[in-house]
Design an enzyme around this catalytic site. Structure first.
Site, PDB file in Angstrom:
ATOM      1  N   ASP A  36       5.690   9.462  -3.450  1.00 55.26           N
ATOM      2  CA  ASP A  36       4.499   9.109  -2.682  1.00 55.26           C
ATOM      3  C   ASP A  36       4.679   7.763  -1.981  1.00 55.26           C
ATOM      4  O   ASP A  36       5.055   6.773  -2.600  1.00 55.26           O
ATOM      5  CB  ASP A  36       3.293   9.045  -3.629  1.00 55.26           C
ATOM      6  CG  ASP A  36       1.961   9.121  -2.898  1.00 55.26           C
ATOM      7  OD1 ASP A  36       1.867   8.586  -1.782  1.00 55.26           O
ATOM      8  OD2 ASP A  36       1.022   9.710  -3.454  1.00 55.26           O
ATOM      9  N   THR A  72      -2.702  10.831   1.490  1.00 51.21           N
ATOM     10  CA  THR A  72      -1.937  11.590   0.499  1.00 51.21           C
ATOM     11  C   THR A  72      -2.271  13.073   0.476  1.00 51.21           C
ATOM     12  O   THR A  72      -1.413  13.924   0.730  1.00 51.21           O
ATOM     13  CB  THR A  72      -2.143  10.972  -0.896  1.00 51.21           C
ATOM     14  OG1 THR A  72      -1.645   9.639  -0.875  1.00 51.21           O
ATOM     15  CG2 THR A  72      -1.412  11.767  -1.969  1.00 51.21           C
ATOM     16  N   ASP A 191       4.161   4.319  -3.603  1.00 52.88           N
ATOM     17  CA  ASP A 191       2.833   4.159  -2.999  1.00 52.88           C
ATOM     18  C   ASP A 191       1.982   3.140  -3.755  1.00 52.88           C
ATOM     19  O   ASP A 191       1.396   2.231  -3.139  1.00 52.88           O
ATOM     20  CB  ASP A 191       2.117   5.510  -2.965  1.00 52.88           C
ATOM     21  CG  ASP A 191       0.728   5.416  -2.346  1.00 52.88           C
ATOM     22  OD1 ASP A 191       0.642   5.307  -1.109  1.00 52.88           O
ATOM     23  OD2 ASP A 191      -0.258   5.442  -3.090  1.00 52.88           O
ATOM     24  N   HIS A 195       0.726  -0.445  -2.048  1.00 52.90           N
ATOM     25  CA  HIS A 195      -0.653  -0.872  -1.830  1.00 52.90           C
ATOM     26  C   HIS A 195      -0.896  -2.280  -2.375  1.00 52.90           C
ATOM     27  O   HIS A 195      -1.544  -3.109  -1.727  1.00 52.90           O
ATOM     28  CB  HIS A 195      -1.625   0.095  -2.519  1.00 52.90           C
ATOM     29  CG  HIS A 195      -1.908   1.336  -1.745  1.00 52.90           C
ATOM     30  ND1 HIS A 195      -2.439   1.324  -0.478  1.00 52.90           N
ATOM     31  CD2 HIS A 195      -1.731   2.654  -2.076  1.00 52.90           C
ATOM     32  CE1 HIS A 195      -2.587   2.573  -0.052  1.00 52.90           C
ATOM     33  NE2 HIS A 195      -2.160   3.400  -0.995  1.00 52.90           N
ATOM     34  N   ASP A 238       4.909  11.789   1.704  1.00 50.39           N
ATOM     35  CA  ASP A 238       3.718  12.174   2.446  1.00 50.39           C
ATOM     36  C   ASP A 238       3.414  11.240   3.611  1.00 50.39           C
ATOM     37  O   ASP A 238       2.864  11.657   4.621  1.00 50.39           O
ATOM     38  CB  ASP A 238       2.511  12.252   1.510  1.00 50.39           C
ATOM     39  CG  ASP A 238       2.377  11.020   0.616  1.00 50.39           C
ATOM     40  OD1 ASP A 238       3.325  10.211   0.557  1.00 50.39           O
ATOM     41  OD2 ASP A 238       1.328  10.866  -0.036  1.00 50.39           O
ATOM     42  N   HIS A 239       3.759   9.990   3.485  1.00 51.14           N
ATOM     43  CA  HIS A 239       3.415   8.995   4.509  1.00 51.14           C
ATOM     44  C   HIS A 239       4.205   7.720   4.248  1.00 51.14           C
ATOM     45  O   HIS A 239       4.898   7.585   3.231  1.00 51.14           O
ATOM     46  CB  HIS A 239       1.910   8.687   4.478  1.00 51.14           C
ATOM     47  CG  HIS A 239       1.409   8.265   3.120  1.00 51.14           C
ATOM     48  ND1 HIS A 239       1.696   7.037   2.566  1.00 51.14           N
ATOM     49  CD2 HIS A 239       0.644   8.914   2.213  1.00 51.14           C
ATOM     50  CE1 HIS A 239       1.137   6.948   1.371  1.00 51.14           C
ATOM     51  NE2 HIS A 239       0.495   8.073   1.133  1.00 51.14           N
ATOM     52  N   HIS A 339      -2.214   2.895   4.457  1.00 50.85           N
ATOM     53  CA  HIS A 339      -1.767   3.986   5.326  1.00 50.85           C
ATOM     54  C   HIS A 339      -2.990   4.782   5.713  1.00 50.85           C
ATOM     55  O   HIS A 339      -4.099   4.513   5.248  1.00 50.85           O
ATOM     56  CB  HIS A 339      -0.748   4.860   4.603  1.00 50.85           C
ATOM     57  CG  HIS A 339      -1.216   5.349   3.265  1.00 50.85           C
ATOM     58  ND1 HIS A 339      -1.944   6.510   3.103  1.00 50.85           N
ATOM     59  CD2 HIS A 339      -1.107   4.814   2.018  1.00 50.85           C
ATOM     60  CE1 HIS A 339      -2.235   6.679   1.832  1.00 50.85           C
ATOM     61  NE2 HIS A 339      -1.741   5.665   1.133  1.00 50.85           N
TER      62      HIS A 339
END
Length: 473
Positions: A36, A72, A191, A195, A238-239, A339
C-alpha cells in the site's frame, strides 16, 4: 527376440498413452502482491535489491496510471475488477449512498455491507465460478460477502497479523492437497509511514528498505516451497504519496457555514453534500474561495477522471492542488503525506513488476493503466473476464510468446447459486489422447497376433513331417 521387441514396444506405447492423458497443462498459478502506498520512485530512493531482482528476471512498467480518486479502496477494487470508480461503485474510502441511505467509512471499518460492493464482480469470484480456488491474505474487500461469495480461503482483516504469517498462509494454500491457483497478498506499508513521515523524509529510507526485505522473504519462501519456477508473481500498489505542509492548508470553515452541508469525504478531495436549498450558496462560496482549490459541480467533473456517473459521487467536489490539505477546521488531524490527488500527477503513481513462466525477462515497458491489470489476471488464469474498462492489448507485450491461453467455459446461474463447470480440455489434449489410443490398439493387435502364431507349429514343419515314412521297429 521378436517377442521381447514387441514387449518393449508395448510398454513404451502404453507409457505414451498414459502420458497423452497428462498433456493438459497444470492450472496456471498467480500471486498478486500489493504494498500500500508504494510510489513508483521508491524503487530508486534507497537500494532495493529484491525489487530489482524481480525486474532483472521479469518485467517492469515505468508509469502506471491509477484511477481517480487516488485512494486505497477505489484503486484496490479497480485492480481486481478492471473498472473505474464510477463503475465499480467504491468511489472513495468514505462514501454516502443516497439511494441506500447508508454510509461507508474506512476510518470506522464500516465496510462490510455487501451492497456497496456488488456493482462489480472481483476476480476471485470469477475464478471460483470457473471451478478454481482463491486465497486472500488481507487484500481489501476479500473478507466481504460479495454476491453471496467469499474467497475459498481468506484471512479476516487484522493489521496486527505479521507479513510473515500472511506469507505462510498464502504458501499453505498454494501447496494444499486442493491448491489455490490465485493468491492475493496485502501489506499496509509504506502507506502508513508515508502518511506520518511524508514521502520526502529521510526516515522513509529504512521503511522502503524494510519493504524490500519483506519482498526478499516472500521470494525465499516461494523458492523453499518449490513455487518460484511455476508461479506468476505480480507486485504492485494502489497509489503513491505526496509531501504536505501545515503552511498549505485550506480551511472550509473560513468560507462555509458547517450547518449548510455534510462533508462526506475530506482531503484532498472534499465531497460536499449541500443541505436542501443550499447548493447554489455552497457552490458560489467555494468556486473562487482559494487559488489552490478547484471546485466542480458533479456534471462538470472532467471526463478523463471517469468520476461522474455514480450516485455516491456528491453534488459538489472540491479538489486541492498537489501538496495542499483540506480541513473543515484546524482541529482535524493533519498528515505530512497524503494521496487522493489528480491521477495524472507522477507522485500519485504506483509500481508494477512481475516475473514468472508467463512473463518476459528483463523487459521494461513505458506505461500501462491500473484498469489493464484485471484483463492480464484473467488471461493468466485462463478465465473469461467480466466487462471492464481496461485493455489486454495494453499489457500483452509483457508476456512471452509461448504463454498459452485457453478460454474458460461459460458460467450458468441457477437459484442464485453458481454451478461450476470443469474447464474445457484443449484441442491438443484430445489429439494426444486419440493418437495414443490408435497406437495402443495397433500394437495390441500385432502383439496378440504374434502371441497366437507363436503357439501354432510352423506349417512347413508340419508338411515335412507328413511326407516322411513311418519308422518301424
Amino acid at each position: 527376440m521378436t517377442s521381447k521387441l514387441l514387449w518393449v514396444c508395448f510398454i513404451l506405447t502404453t507409457s505414451t498413452f498414459s502420458t497423452s492423458f497428462s498433456l493438459q497443462p497444470d492450472q496456471p498459478k498467480v500471486l498478486l502482491v500489493a504494498f500500500d502506498g508504494f510510489r513508483w520512485d521508491y524503487l530508486y530512493k534507497v537500494p532495493t535489491p529484491h525489487f530489482h531482482y524481480v525486474m532483472k528476471y521479469g518485467v517492469h512498467v515505468k508509469q502506471v496510471t491509477n484511477i481517480f480518486i487516488t485512494k486505497t479502496y477505489p484503486n484496490f477494487y479497480t485492480m481486481v475488477t478492471g473498472l473505474f470508480a464510477e463503475s465499480h461503485g467504491i468511489v472513495s474510502n468514505d462514501m454516502f449512498d443516497p439511494i441506500l441511505n447508508k454510509s461507508f467509512s474506512l476510518d470506522h471499518m464500516d465496510i462490510y455491507d455487501s451492497e456497496f460492493w456488488e456493482a462489480a464482480t472481483p476476480v476471485w469470484i470469477t475464478n471460483q465460478r470457473a471451478g478454481h480456488s482463491s486465497g486472500a491474505a488481507m487484500w481489501p474487500g476479500t473478507d466481504v460477502n460479495i454476491h453471496e461469495s467469499l474467497p475459498t480461503h481468506y484471512m479476516p482483516y487484522n493489521e496486527s497479523v505479521s507479513f510473515e504469517d500472511r506469507v505462510a498462509k498464502i504458501i499453505e494454500w498454494f501447496t494444499a492437497k486442493e491448491p489455490i491457483n490465485l493468491g492475493l497478498l496485502y501489506w499496509e506499508d509504506p502507506d502508513d509511514m508515508g502518511h506520518h513521515l511524508g514521502p520526502d523524509s529521510p526516515l522513509m529510507g529504512p521503511v522502503i528498505s524494510d519493504i524490500d526485505n519483506k519482498l526478499g522473504y516472500l521470494i525465499k519462501m516461494l523458492k523453499r516451497a518449490k513455487l518460484w519456477s511455476t508461479l506468476n508473481l505480480i507486485i504492485t500498489s494502489d497509489h503513491g504519496m505526496t509531501q504536505c505542509s501545515e503552511e498549505r492548508i485550506i480551511e472550509l470553515d473560513q468560507y462555509l457555514n458547517k450547518d449548510d452541508y455534510m462533508l462526506i469525504d475530506q482531503s484532498p478531495v472534499a465531497a460536499i453534500l449541500p443541505k436542501e436549498g443550499k447548493f447554489d450558496e455552497i457552490y458560489e462560496a467555494l468556486v473562487h474561495a482559494h487559488p489552490n482549490l478547484t471546485v466542480f459541480k458533479k456534471e462538470e467533473i472532467p471526463e478523463r477522471w471517469h468520476y461522474r456517473y455514480n450516485n455516491r459521487i456528491q453534488p459538489i467536489i472540491a479538489v486541492a492542488d498537489e501538496g495542499w490539505y483540506i480541513f473543515q477546521n484546524k482541529s482535524d488531524n493533519f498528515l505530512l503525506g497524503n494521496h487522493g490527488y489528480d491521477n495524472a500527477l507522477p507522485e500519485m503513481h504506483p509500481i508494477f513488476l512481475a516475473r514468472g513462466p508467463a512473463f518476459r525477462r528483463n523487459f521494461t515497458k513505458d506505461s500501462m493503466n491500473s484498469t489493464d491489470l484485471y484483463s492480464l489476471l484473467c488471461h493468466l488464469l485462463n478465465i473469461t473476464a467480466m466487462p471492464h474498462n481496461g485493455s489486454f492489448q495494453n499489457v500483452q507485450d509483457l508476456l512471452n510468446a509461448a504463454t498459452p491461453y485457453v478460454k474458460s467455459t461459460t458460467l450458468l446461474h441457477c437459484n442464485n447459486k453458481q454451478k461450476e463447470y470443469k474447464r474445457e480440455n484443449s484441442y491438443d489434449y484430445f489429439i494426444g489422447v486419440s493418437l495414443g489410443s490408435i497406437i495402443v490398439i495397433v500394437f495390441f493387435v500385432i502383439f496378440f497376433k504374434h502371441l497366437i502364431r507363436s503357439q501354432i507349429p510352423d506349417l512347413r514343419d508340419m508338411q515335412a513331417e507328413i511326407v516322411q515314412p513311418l519308422l518301424h521297429a
